[in-house]
Write an enzyme that holds these catalytic residues in place. Sequence first.
Site: not given
Length: 354
Positions: A108-110, A137, A141, A180
């Site tokens: 994920s971009s987070c 989260y 990841k 989301h």
Amino acid sequence: MKITEKIYVAGHQGLVGSAIVRQLKKNGYTNIITKTKDELDLTDQKSVNNFFNKERPDYVFLAAAKVGGIYANMTYPADFILQNILISTNIINAAHQVNVKKLCNLGSSCIYPKNAPQPMLESALLTSELEKTNEAYAVAKIASIKLCHYFNVQYGTNYISLMPTNQYGIGDNFNMETAHLLPMILRRFHLAKLISENNEIEVRNDLAMNPIGWGLDRDWESCSWNEIKKVLSKIGVFQDHVSVWGDGSVYRELMCSDDLADACIYLMNNVDIDRVGELVNITTGTDIQLADLFKLVKDIVKYQGYIVYDKTKPNGIPRKLMDATKIKKLGWQPKTTIKDGISNFYKWYKSQSI
């Protein structure tokens, strides 16, 4: 991947996993393995090991995860970090034990720092602190990326990690508590439009199809029309306006999940770990300010009311634009524009409540 080789898609019922399955079938793959949560608990190491030993897949797409928006991430951080670490650890290790040829790990971009230079390069990973609203989260990841990396280093495996930008598409989650950004906003404008048209039947159909969360769900059949409108007002849905979180100043990038699925299969077929490196961004390389996104969604839905910004609610990370240089050099680019993607997404969403 040969057409008849065994491919396991973990998380096939989710937004990304279902898109990968659709794309695989579209491309003619005939030996796809899927398991529901009831059939296989991915947080249970023994169950995962037994599954891999029995099925022995040739390729694995790791798209399974516990996901959610800002509210869910802030409310259930322990669940997010624990479940996601267990899922990735169990699958990656089991894949190694049965000599899976190649694994595609979806991140994920987070994972990138809150204040990473924009657009975010893959090299920005772990260079400064994360955004607090989804830190749990993100840490999980990052752990999966590093796990794949060190398996590649120590064992010579071919596990690639892809970092998608924000996704939307067929099979998305529209629960206001856990969804989301885009599906949550799209549903708010859709319900507001129906209320402005006094379309009680379609509102009831929508509520029957999707929960709204936050403890607000009830037996809608026994509720009066006025009671339903009162409940929806608590999630920012009104006849003459829609309330959204923050001030609309931040930027977000959005990608259709079918584009991501196309990227996953392209990389599995054409690019190995020696070219991918530790991770690669799957991104359009462009973003949109939320104020403009809200207006675009409002226009697509054809809602005539206005937008109210609830500035007491968090904006989240100021910007999340990822750099697309690397993925372009590897030979892939997305095909769907944001306007076309959201328009098609809305048509699909409306078709589910008919």
